[in-house]
Write an enzyme that holds these catalytic residues in place. Structure first.
Site, PDB file in Angstrom:
ATOM      1  N   TYR A   1       0.955  -1.138   0.011  1.00  7.89           N
ATOM      2  CA  TYR A   1       0.087   0.010   0.010  1.00  7.89           C
ATOM      3  C   TYR A   1       0.857   1.493  -0.067  1.00  7.89           C
ATOM      4  O   TYR A   1       0.279   2.428  -0.344  1.00  7.89           O
ATOM      5  CB  TYR A   1      -1.067   0.053   1.133  1.00  7.89           C
ATOM      6  CG  TYR A   1      -1.968  -1.024   0.818  1.00  7.89           C
ATOM      7  CD1 TYR A   1      -3.031  -0.787  -0.083  1.00  7.89           C
ATOM      8  CD2 TYR A   1      -1.899  -2.341   1.470  1.00  7.89           C
ATOM      9  CE1 TYR A   1      -3.948  -1.923  -0.306  1.00  7.89           C
ATOM     10  CE2 TYR A   1      -2.989  -3.477   1.217  1.00  7.89           C
ATOM     11  CZ  TYR A   1      -3.923  -3.146   0.350  1.00  7.89           C
ATOM     12  OH  TYR A   1      -4.995  -3.991   0.016  1.00  7.89           O
TER      13      TYR A   1
ATOM     14  N   PHE B   1     -10.453  -4.754  10.595  1.00  7.78           N
ATOM     15  CA  PHE B   1     -11.433  -4.463   9.582  1.00  7.78           C
ATOM     16  C   PHE B   1     -11.410  -4.756   7.929  1.00  7.78           C
ATOM     17  O   PHE B   1     -10.098  -5.119   7.596  1.00  7.78           O
ATOM     18  CB  PHE B   1     -12.206  -3.147   9.846  1.00  7.78           C
ATOM     19  CG  PHE B   1     -11.112  -2.008   9.445  1.00  7.78           C
ATOM     20  CD1 PHE B   1     -10.977  -1.538   8.282  1.00  7.78           C
ATOM     21  CD2 PHE B   1     -10.245  -1.509  10.238  1.00  7.78           C
ATOM     22  CE1 PHE B   1     -10.120  -0.489   7.822  1.00  7.78           C
ATOM     23  CE2 PHE B   1      -9.310  -0.454  10.155  1.00  7.78           C
ATOM     24  CZ  PHE B   1      -9.221   0.209   9.035  1.00  7.78           C
TER      25      PHE B   1
END
Length: 402
Positions: free
Chosen positions: A123, A402
């Site tokens: 990322y 999450f």
């Protein structure tokens, strides 16, 4: 065949789940699908198709995150990002990331995005910076606290899930506004985080729920019976308390559970339990990355949070993936509040958007990033001034994946 990208509909959930699970080398099961449904916002999920075949995608959950001094603020919680095996290295992830970040900017939605990374090298190329870490903690059963530790006389007891949940939610909501990195939780989020099927347990016991009038703890047991006696491991899933005394009482309870050899926990990097101990070396510690943060719009993001000290500096930001952020921004803080405007003035600091995301929650120092050659100082003294302003009162921590 030409690849296409579109947002999903509710009817796409089952296939999307299968693709994401396959990308993580996992099987899909029906009960997990129903769990996903409570968190699924189809209009905020993008998928790439090769013809009619869904080959990858990613989504956003509409959540809030607690920012330094500012309490809960909107965040694009990026989730369920994956590419089907056999379709990698085709630009699928790049298309999904671009659709997410450019969409947030164009629609004026959340000014920051955050995620947990399956692999830490993925990322940063999309502008995400390492903003928070967690600690892997191992403490032997019975480890003593130092003599000055105060534990109130309230009873700590184990209860059923049904009794625990309302109390846990109340404590969490009381604490969340002051805990940097904590996310808002819908009922579906609670169900997902504390799912307790055999698949979720991964060889450990069912959850045990512990309540104190001012806090709670949740743990599992990994059974380990040896010839000389039990050496079971107690794995803490979550612990939270309104007071320091309640926090110490909950840890004291967990450290004294019979038949246990060691307590293990993934906790905040500044968890005070280490300093509760009389012998700090009993706590073995390791650290790893947790939250990665992406600044979507420099001006909107920097005015969302509060700051530690006054400062006035021009930041020259580079951002190839989201070029609207690139350029020079005058960052001025007065009495904790920031104003940010685009300027043509000479820069005081030069940094890329990844470094800005890393420092955004107040846990990663810009001064340290400068030593790693991610930030360069142009005007003497500007680095320490901006770095100090960005610091938070406590280390950021996200207690859930999450």
């Amino acid at each position: 065949m030409t690849l296409t990208l579109r947002t999903l509909t509710a009817d796409d959930l089952a296939e999307f789940q299968r693709v994401v699970n396959s990308s993580f080398l996992s099987d899909s099961v029906e009960d997990q699908l129903e769990r996903w449904r409570g968190l699924f916002e189809p209009e905020r999920h993008h998928a790439v198709f090769d013809g009619d075949e869904l080959i990858g995608g990613g989504g956003i959950q509409s959540r809030q995150i607690t920012l330094p001094g500012a309490g809960p603020q909107p965040v694009a919680a990026v989730t369920s990002v994956g590419v089907k095996p056999g379709h990698r290295r085709r630009g699928v992830l790049t298309r999904v990331m671009r659709a997410q970040l450019h969409g947030l900017h164009e629609e004026g939605r959340e000014s920051i995005a955050a995620l947990w990374a399956s692999e830490a090298a993925i990322y940063p190329r999309f502008g995400y910076g390492l903003a928070a870490e967690f600690a892997r903690l191992e403490v032997p059963r019975g480890a003593k606290f130092h003599p000055g530790v105060s534990i109130d006389g309230e009873r700590v007891r184990e209860v059923s899930r049904d009794e625990a949940m309302p109390a846990m939610k109340a404590v969490y909501e009381d604490l969340r506004p002051g805990r940097t990195g904590w996310l808002s939780r819908l009922d579906a989020s609670w169900e997902h985080q504390f799912a307790d099927t055999e698949r979720d347990r991964e060889g450990l016991s069912a959850y045990h729920y512990v309540l104190h009038p001012q806090g709670y703890a949740v743990y599992r047991i990994k059974h380990d019976w040896r010839e000389r006696g039990p050496r079971n491991e107690l794995h803490v899933r979550e612990i939270a308390a309104r007071t320091d005394e309640a926090y110490a009482a909950l840890y004291r309870y967990l450290l004294d559970v019979d038949l246990v050899g060691e307590l293990k926990s993934y906790t905040a990097s500044d968890d005070p339990v280490v300093h509760l101990l009389d012998d700090v070396r009993l706590a073995l510690r390791g650290r790893s990355d947790s939250l990665w943060v992406r600044v979507v719009d420099v001006d909107r993001a920097l005015t969302r949070r509060r700051y530690n000290s006054d400062v006035d500096a021009v930041l020259e930001v580079s951002d190839e993936f989201c070029p609207w952020n690139a350029g020079r921004w005058r960052f001025t803080v007065k009495d904790g509040a920031a104003t940010v405007r685009r300027v043509d003035d000479a820069p005081d600091l030069k940094l890329d958007v990844q470094a800005l995301g890393a420092a955004y929650l107040g846990g990663t120092r810009l001064a340290m990033l400068a030593r790693a050659q991610r930030v360069s100082e142009v005007t003497e003294g500007a680095l320490n001034a901006v770095s100090h302003a960005l610091l938070g009162d406590r280390e950021p921590h996200c207690p859930e994946v999450f």
